[in-house]
Design a protein around this motif. Structure first.
Motif, PDB file in Angstrom:
ATOM      1  N   PHE A   9       0.835  -1.207   0.000  1.00  0.00           N
ATOM      2  CA  PHE A   9       0.000   0.000   0.000  1.00  0.00           C
ATOM      3  C   PHE A   9       0.870   1.257   0.000  1.00  0.00           C
ATOM      4  CE2 PHE A   9       0.651  -1.478   4.298  1.00  0.00           C
ATOM      5  CZ  PHE A   9       0.967  -0.349   5.020  1.00  0.00           C
ATOM      6  N   GLN A  12      -4.942   6.630   0.419  1.00  0.00           N
ATOM      7  CA  GLN A  12      -4.232   5.352   0.430  1.00  0.00           C
ATOM      8  C   GLN A  12      -4.663   4.511  -0.758  1.00  0.00           C
ATOM      9  OE1 GLN A  12      -4.912   1.861   3.291  1.00  0.00           O
ATOM     10  NE2 GLN A  12      -3.112   2.876   4.195  1.00  0.00           N
ATOM     11  N   TYR A  13      -3.714   3.793  -1.295  1.00  0.00           N
ATOM     12  CA  TYR A  13      -3.988   2.815  -2.359  1.00  0.00           C
ATOM     13  C   TYR A  13      -3.360   1.501  -1.902  1.00  0.00           C
ATOM     14  CZ  TYR A  13      -4.082   0.578  -6.939  1.00  0.00           C
ATOM     15  OH  TYR A  13      -4.326  -0.298  -7.975  1.00  0.00           O
ATOM     16  N   GLN A  14      -4.178   0.407  -1.877  1.00  0.00           N
ATOM     17  CA  GLN A  14      -3.721  -0.851  -1.278  1.00  0.00           C
ATOM     18  C   GLN A  14      -4.027  -2.045  -2.174  1.00  0.00           C
ATOM     19  OE1 GLN A  14      -4.104  -2.037   3.110  1.00  0.00           O
ATOM     20  NE2 GLN A  14      -5.844  -3.086   2.206  1.00  0.00           N
ATOM     21  N   ARG A  45      -8.098  -4.550  -4.935  1.00  0.00           N
ATOM     22  CA  ARG A  45      -7.562  -3.209  -4.707  1.00  0.00           C
ATOM     23  C   ARG A  45      -8.513  -2.419  -3.819  1.00  0.00           C
ATOM     24  NH1 ARG A  45      -6.286  -5.032  -9.597  1.00  0.00           N
ATOM     25  NH2 ARG A  45      -4.225  -4.578 -10.491  1.00  0.00           N
ATOM     26  N   SER A  76      -8.749   1.732  -2.312  1.00  0.00           N
ATOM     27  CA  SER A  76      -8.184   3.081  -2.352  1.00  0.00           C
ATOM     28  C   SER A  76      -9.204   4.065  -1.803  1.00  0.00           C
ATOM     29  CB  SER A  76      -7.792   3.467  -3.786  1.00  0.00           C
ATOM     30  OG  SER A  76      -8.923   3.434  -4.633  1.00  0.00           O
TER      31      SER A  76
END
Length: 449
Positions: A111, A301-303, A320, A322
């Motif tokens: 992330f 956040q991007y995970q 995903r 985000s």
């Protein structure tokens, strides 16, 4: 035979090369010494690094207003599957709460996070405070250069004074040695007294002791001067300037304390430093007060995540997640710690204000003392110049009497000593004015490298 000659020539060359070389002397003027100190003094070099350090602190604080982006990755191996708790009806059991094992034994997280301050009053005030600290370090560098200029100038003048005294004493020593020879000759002829010879001997011994003492002091002062200017050359220093009165003794800024104080308040770096320190305390208090204000940040956040029981990465699903949002932080209560810190900052600011007033009083006292000493030194110089003229005339008269057999050697010796002492006193008066001139320039903030 040729081999023996070659050995002899080689031996002679070695003996010749082993003779010690005469120590070379390095000519040094005061302006050159000041310029060398500007580049070579170790204390100045350290303070310049403090300036650079302060600039980097400012850059660091400014970075708190820029976005913060981080990338993270994590792997976990579960020996027992993770457990969640569900109502029994959801899990198909009669229990009110049923634990259910879920997920894979290999868990992966990748992330990236974003944090961008939008409303950060504390950081803004801290940036201003760091810029003030940067200005303080710049002023400290200028103040240190002024102090080093004072030390180098006074040390240089000390050496000039000692060299001038040394010249006079060596001249007097040669004359007294001649007087001692004459006294011994007269004593051997039965025309002189033993007490006169003993007196001449004591005078010569005292002068030799003074000459030796001064030479040692000149050497020590030269070592200290080389350290101040950062000169690592082993050569002995020889001063190219002379101890002459090349300054105007009736300078108006050295006559009135109030006028000198007005100049000092504009130019003295220590006063500027103290005023900036008060301003820094004010900014620090604003930084503390900002802890009571809300802060707003943009967060995101991007995970990517995956769970499996095996290591067949090609078969993994990578869901995903985000988001992008705002985060508001509002201080409510922290045990009155911020209030106590504000009160502490007010006390510190009051202390710095008192120190500023005390420093101004100290500067005024210093100027009053130096101006009084300056006026007295000028007066003493006028007296000593007349004394030298009188002692010179007296020596000429006694010398004429001695040459015409109307006076004794003892009278001539006394006249010679009086003339030497008068010249030394005159040199002391010139030296004191030169030193006071440098100290007054430093006191009003007009001396620097």
């Amino acid at each position: 035979m040729k081999t023996n000659i070659l050995y002899i020539v080689t031996l002679l060359l070695l003996i010749g090369s082993s003779k010690p070389l005469h120590a070379q002397k390095k000519m040094l003027a005061l302006k050159d010494a000041l310029e060398m100190a500007k580049q070579g003094n170790k204390a100045i070099q350290v303070q310049i690094l403090e300036e650079i350090h302060a600039r980097e602190i400012t850059n660091e604080v400014k970075g708190g207003l820029l976005p913060s982006i981080s990338a993270n990755a994590a792997y976990s191996r579960y020996f027992d599957r993770q457990v969640i708790f569900l109502p029994g009806s959801f899990a198909g059991t009669d229990k009110a709460v049923q634990d259910v094992a879920v997920g894979g034994k290999n868990v992966y997280h990748v992330f990236a996070t974003l944090n961008q301050p939008i409303l950060a009053p504390g950081t803004h005030h801290l940036t201003k405070a760091s810029k003030i600290n940067e200005s303080i370090q710049n002023e400290k560098t200028a103040d240190l250069k002024s102090q080093i200029a004072l030390l180098v100038s006074t040390r240089y003048l000390d050496m000039l004074m000692m060299n001038s005294q040394l010249d006079l004493l060596e001249q007097s020593l040669q004359r007294n040695k001649k007087a001692l020879q004459d006294s011994r000759s007269l004593l051997a002829q039965g025309r002189g007294l033993k007490s006169d010879t003993l007196r001449s001997f004591v005078a010569v011994a005292n002068l030799e002791s003074s000459v030796s003492y001064l030479k040692n002091n000149v050497t020590v002062a030269g070592i200290e001067l080389k350290r101040l200017i950062g000169l690592e050359d082993p050569a002995e220093i020889e001063l190219s300037d002379n101890l002459e009165l090349n300054i105007e003794t009736s300078q108006h800024e050295f006559h009135q304390v109030d006028a000198a104080l007005a100049i000092a308040e504009k130019n003295r770096k220590d006063l500027n430093i103290q005023e900036l320190t008060i301003e820094l305390q004010q900014k620090n208090m604003k930084v503390i007060q900002a802890e009571l204000l809300p802060q707003l940040s943009l967060i995101g956040q991007y995970q990517l995540q995956a769970q499996a029981d095996n290591f067949k990465f090609g078969q993994y699903a990578l869901p995903r997640t985000s988001f992008l949002g705002l985060q508001l932080t509002v201080p409510v209560f922290n045990g009155n710690r911020t209030k106590s810190k504000i009160n502490q900052s007010k006390i510190k600011m009051r202390q710095e204000e008192i120190r500023l007033h005390d420093l101004k009083d100290e500067v005024k006292t210093e100027l009053a003392t130096l101006i009084s000493q300056w006026k007295e030194a000028v007066n003493q110089l006028n007296i000593q110049e007349k004394t030298v003229q009188s002692a010179t005339l007296n020596h000429q008269m006694v010398d004429d009497r001695f040459k015409n057999s109307l006076g004794s050697r003892l009278e001539l010796t006394d006249a010679e000593l009086a003339l030497t002492q008068a010249k030394i006193n005159n040199l002391n008066a010139i030296y004191k004015i030169q030193v006071l001139h440098v100290k007054l320039k430093h006191a009003v903030g007009q001396l620097s490298l």
